[in-house]
Write an enzyme that holds these catalytic residues in place. Sequence first.
Site, PDB file in Angstrom:
ATOM      1  N   GLY A   8       0.783  -1.236   0.000  1.00  0.00           N
ATOM      2  CA  GLY A   8       0.000   0.000   0.000  1.00  0.00           C
ATOM      3  C   GLY A   8       0.814   1.286   0.000  1.00  0.00           C
ATOM      4  O   GLY A   8       0.239   2.375  -0.101  1.00  0.00           O
ATOM      5  N   ALA A   9       2.142   1.169   0.097  1.00  0.00           N
ATOM      6  CA  ALA A   9       2.955   2.391  -0.005  1.00  0.00           C
ATOM      7  C   ALA A   9       3.428   2.604  -1.441  1.00  0.00           C
ATOM      8  O   ALA A   9       4.089   3.590  -1.757  1.00  0.00           O
ATOM      9  CB  ALA A   9       4.155   2.324   0.943  1.00  0.00           C
ATOM     10  N   THR A  36      10.330  -1.102   0.397  1.00  0.00           N
ATOM     11  CA  THR A  36      11.531  -1.212  -0.435  1.00  0.00           C
ATOM     12  C   THR A  36      11.621   0.060  -1.272  1.00  0.00           C
ATOM     13  O   THR A  36      10.845   0.999  -1.063  1.00  0.00           O
ATOM     14  CB  THR A  36      11.468  -2.477  -1.320  1.00  0.00           C
ATOM     15  OG1 THR A  36      10.226  -2.462  -2.005  1.00  0.00           O
ATOM     16  CG2 THR A  36      11.586  -3.727  -0.478  1.00  0.00           C
ATOM     17  N   ILE A  60       5.327  -9.679   2.819  1.00  0.00           N
ATOM     18  CA  ILE A  60       4.285 -10.682   2.539  1.00  0.00           C
ATOM     19  C   ILE A  60       4.864 -12.096   2.515  1.00  0.00           C
ATOM     20  O   ILE A  60       4.127 -13.066   2.630  1.00  0.00           O
ATOM     21  CB  ILE A  60       3.523 -10.433   1.211  1.00  0.00           C
ATOM     22  CG1 ILE A  60       4.469 -10.419   0.011  1.00  0.00           C
ATOM     23  CG2 ILE A  60       2.686  -9.167   1.282  1.00  0.00           C
ATOM     24  CD1 ILE A  60       3.762 -10.588  -1.326  1.00  0.00           C
ATOM     25  N   THR A  98       9.358 -11.999  -3.894  1.00  0.00           N
ATOM     26  CA  THR A  98       8.074 -11.347  -3.584  1.00  0.00           C
ATOM     27  C   THR A  98       6.937 -11.869  -4.457  1.00  0.00           C
ATOM     28  O   THR A  98       5.864 -12.193  -3.957  1.00  0.00           O
ATOM     29  CB  THR A  98       8.206  -9.820  -3.742  1.00  0.00           C
ATOM     30  OG1 THR A  98       9.177  -9.376  -2.800  1.00  0.00           O
ATOM     31  CG2 THR A  98       6.886  -9.112  -3.480  1.00  0.00           C
ATOM     32  N   THR A 123      -0.717  -8.877 -14.207  1.00  0.00           N
ATOM     33  CA  THR A 123      -0.386  -8.035 -15.361  1.00  0.00           C
ATOM     34  C   THR A 123      -0.685  -8.729 -16.690  1.00  0.00           C
ATOM     35  O   THR A 123      -0.710  -9.968 -16.760  1.00  0.00           O
ATOM     36  CB  THR A 123       1.126  -7.701 -15.304  1.00  0.00           C
ATOM     37  OG1 THR A 123       1.544  -7.152 -16.534  1.00  0.00           O
ATOM     38  CG2 THR A 123       1.962  -8.952 -15.060  1.00  0.00           C
ATOM     39  N   ASP A 124      -0.850  -7.918 -17.726  1.00  0.00           N
ATOM     40  CA  ASP A 124      -1.014  -8.470 -19.083  1.00  0.00           C
ATOM     41  C   ASP A 124       0.301  -9.077 -19.596  1.00  0.00           C
ATOM     42  O   ASP A 124       0.306  -9.805 -20.584  1.00  0.00           O
ATOM     43  CB  ASP A 124      -1.523  -7.395 -20.059  1.00  0.00           C
ATOM     44  CG  ASP A 124      -0.651  -6.151 -20.125  1.00  0.00           C
ATOM     45  OD1 ASP A 124       0.385  -6.087 -19.423  1.00  0.00           O
ATOM     46  OD2 ASP A 124      -1.009  -5.208 -20.873  1.00  0.00           O
ATOM     47  N   GLU A 125       1.405  -8.776 -18.917  1.00  0.00           N
ATOM     48  CA  GLU A 125       2.701  -9.233 -19.427  1.00  0.00           C
ATOM     49  C   GLU A 125       2.869 -10.742 -19.336  1.00  0.00           C
ATOM     50  O   GLU A 125       3.729 -11.315 -19.994  1.00  0.00           O
ATOM     51  CB  GLU A 125       3.840  -8.493 -18.719  1.00  0.00           C
ATOM     52  CG  GLU A 125       3.669  -6.995 -18.883  1.00  0.00           C
ATOM     53  CD  GLU A 125       4.890  -6.165 -18.531  1.00  0.00           C
ATOM     54  OE1 GLU A 125       6.010  -6.685 -18.550  1.00  0.00           O
ATOM     55  OE2 GLU A 125       4.693  -4.972 -18.238  1.00  0.00           O
ATOM     56  N   TYR A 147      10.518 -10.629 -14.885  1.00  0.00           N
ATOM     57  CA  TYR A 147       9.376 -10.057 -14.167  1.00  0.00           C
ATOM     58  C   TYR A 147       8.081 -10.790 -14.534  1.00  0.00           C
ATOM     59  O   TYR A 147       7.333 -11.256 -13.663  1.00  0.00           O
ATOM     60  CB  TYR A 147       9.239  -8.555 -14.486  1.00  0.00           C
ATOM     61  CG  TYR A 147       7.858  -8.022 -14.211  1.00  0.00           C
ATOM     62  CD1 TYR A 147       7.387  -7.937 -12.903  1.00  0.00           C
ATOM     63  CD2 TYR A 147       7.005  -7.628 -15.249  1.00  0.00           C
ATOM     64  CE1 TYR A 147       6.101  -7.482 -12.630  1.00  0.00           C
ATOM     65  CE2 TYR A 147       5.729  -7.174 -14.991  1.00  0.00           C
ATOM     66  CZ  TYR A 147       5.276  -7.096 -13.688  1.00  0.00           C
ATOM     67  OH  TYR A 147       4.007  -6.667 -13.425  1.00  0.00           O
ATOM     68  N   LYS A 151       5.479 -13.113 -12.217  1.00  0.00           N
ATOM     69  CA  LYS A 151       4.041 -12.843 -12.038  1.00  0.00           C
ATOM     70  C   LYS A 151       3.219 -14.052 -12.507  1.00  0.00           C
ATOM     71  O   LYS A 151       2.238 -14.430 -11.870  1.00  0.00           O
ATOM     72  CB  LYS A 151       3.615 -11.587 -12.822  1.00  0.00           C
ATOM     73  CG  LYS A 151       4.139 -10.287 -12.260  1.00  0.00           C
ATOM     74  CD  LYS A 151       3.682 -10.008 -10.827  1.00  0.00           C
ATOM     75  CE  LYS A 151       2.233  -9.592 -10.709  1.00  0.00           C
ATOM     76  NZ  LYS A 151       1.878  -9.256  -9.299  1.00  0.00           N
ATOM     77  N   LEU A 187       7.802   4.327 -17.742  1.00  0.00           N
ATOM     78  CA  LEU A 187       7.849   5.253 -18.878  1.00  0.00           C
ATOM     79  C   LEU A 187       7.269   6.644 -18.563  1.00  0.00           C
ATOM     80  O   LEU A 187       7.970   7.659 -18.711  1.00  0.00           O
ATOM     81  CB  LEU A 187       7.093   4.644 -20.067  1.00  0.00           C
ATOM     82  CG  LEU A 187       7.001   5.542 -21.297  1.00  0.00           C
ATOM     83  CD1 LEU A 187       8.314   5.545 -22.062  1.00  0.00           C
ATOM     84  CD2 LEU A 187       5.876   5.097 -22.235  1.00  0.00           C
ATOM     85  N   TYR A 204      13.545   3.498 -25.873  1.00  0.00           N
ATOM     86  CA  TYR A 204      14.171   2.218 -26.198  1.00  0.00           C
ATOM     87  C   TYR A 204      13.876   1.844 -27.654  1.00  0.00           C
ATOM     88  O   TYR A 204      12.720   1.882 -28.089  1.00  0.00           O
ATOM     89  CB  TYR A 204      13.621   1.092 -25.325  1.00  0.00           C
ATOM     90  CG  TYR A 204      13.879   1.210 -23.841  1.00  0.00           C
ATOM     91  CD1 TYR A 204      14.756   2.163 -23.304  1.00  0.00           C
ATOM     92  CD2 TYR A 204      13.254   0.330 -22.956  1.00  0.00           C
ATOM     93  CE1 TYR A 204      14.983   2.237 -21.943  1.00  0.00           C
ATOM     94  CE2 TYR A 204      13.483   0.406 -21.590  1.00  0.00           C
ATOM     95  CZ  TYR A 204      14.335   1.364 -21.080  1.00  0.00           C
ATOM     96  OH  TYR A 204      14.553   1.428 -19.733  1.00  0.00           O
ATOM     97  N   HIS A 273      12.467  -7.272 -25.493  1.00  0.00           N
ATOM     98  CA  HIS A 273      11.384  -6.297 -25.365  1.00  0.00           C
ATOM     99  C   HIS A 273      10.101  -6.766 -26.059  1.00  0.00           C
ATOM    100  O   HIS A 273      10.090  -6.998 -27.272  1.00  0.00           O
ATOM    101  CB  HIS A 273      11.855  -4.981 -25.995  1.00  0.00           C
ATOM    102  CG  HIS A 273      11.082  -3.792 -25.571  1.00  0.00           C
ATOM    103  ND1 HIS A 273      11.519  -2.513 -25.787  1.00  0.00           N
ATOM    104  CD2 HIS A 273       9.900  -3.663 -24.926  1.00  0.00           C
ATOM    105  CE1 HIS A 273      10.645  -1.662 -25.305  1.00  0.00           C
ATOM    106  NE2 HIS A 273       9.638  -2.340 -24.782  1.00  0.00           N
TER     107      HIS A 273
END
Length: 334
Positions: A8-9, A36, A60, A98, A123-125, A147, A151, A187, A204, A273
């Site tokens: 939440g931060a 962090t 967590i 994490t 995420t959509d990633e 990353y 996820k 970005l 990029y 990418h």
Amino acid sequence: MKILITGGAGFMGSNMIHYLLRQYQDVQIVNLDLLTYAGNLESLTDIADDPRYQFVKGDIADPRVLDQVVPGVDLIINYAAETHVDRSILDARAFVQTNVNGVHELLEAVRRHGTPRFVHISTDEVFGAVMEGESTEQSKFEPRSPYAASKAAGDHLCHAYAVTYDVPVIVTHSVNYYGPHQFPEKLIPLFTMNLLEGKKVPVYGDGMQVREWIFTEDHCRAIDLIAQKGRLGEVYNIGTGYRVPNIEITKKLFVLTGRDESAIDYVADRRGHDRRYALNADKLRTELGWEPQIAFDHGLAKTVEWYQTCGEWVNHCRTGAYKEYYEKQYINRV
Ligand code: TYD
């Protein structure tokens, strides 16, 4: 209603806490955050003394911490995550810790304490690059960055826990968010800050990579709806259909900051990418009646205005971790 917001931060978590406190008079919020590099309590100073809000510093991935904060909670929304692709390329360890181990511990805590609802933000990633068409909730996971892989692993755990143990979890996949309070490595905030400070912006590759964008407030409304009315064990995509190449966003930022194309630095492309992301959010629209309300140009103008006036907030981001990271990235790329 007692809600545990993890992370939440951070950008989205802090926006959600503000949203919930504005929206609901009788809500109790516990914010669990490890603070962090991207966590910034400056994002929450205005509500720090609100009796409905409590901050707990913790991880967590630590079950002892979870045993303190999870009992008695009606809903957990997990925003805690390492989120920046470029950092995951430099070192993925914190991402696995994490985004995989942390999610596993949360799922175990939900089981142990019988939490009635758990919404996991993803995420959509996880779907990888989508050269044509859109990813639906049924699309195959094909993560291509450390990353995205971390996820995807967390999302798989959620699914497996729903099937195996009936854990009441809902997973959401979202397109790129933007808005006030976002750490200036992504970005939009990075380019905005650089332009406002008279610096150049590192585009990029050819800048023609396409991302789909959602303003933070629209995302908060979607999560609120999903938390209340979403079906347990289901997955919901959150997208707006607003898809543009990075260079177009860069040009819009020139207009909003009074800069021009001479500020562009075309730098070496990110490794691996993903060229394009696009989500199909029909399920969220038809099942829960959600629609985005903030047009991109309006949201972007509000965002730039916020970075122009955010004062103290930004000083936090100029401390060691950001400075070191930014300089390293930038030097590597020119
Ligand atoms: P980013 O904000 O890192 O989000 P994500 O990679 O999770 O989509 O990047 C958005 C797009 O902008 C992505 O195509 C990479 C590109 N980008 C740049 O061209 N320069 C930059 O300095 C950054 C941070 C991103």
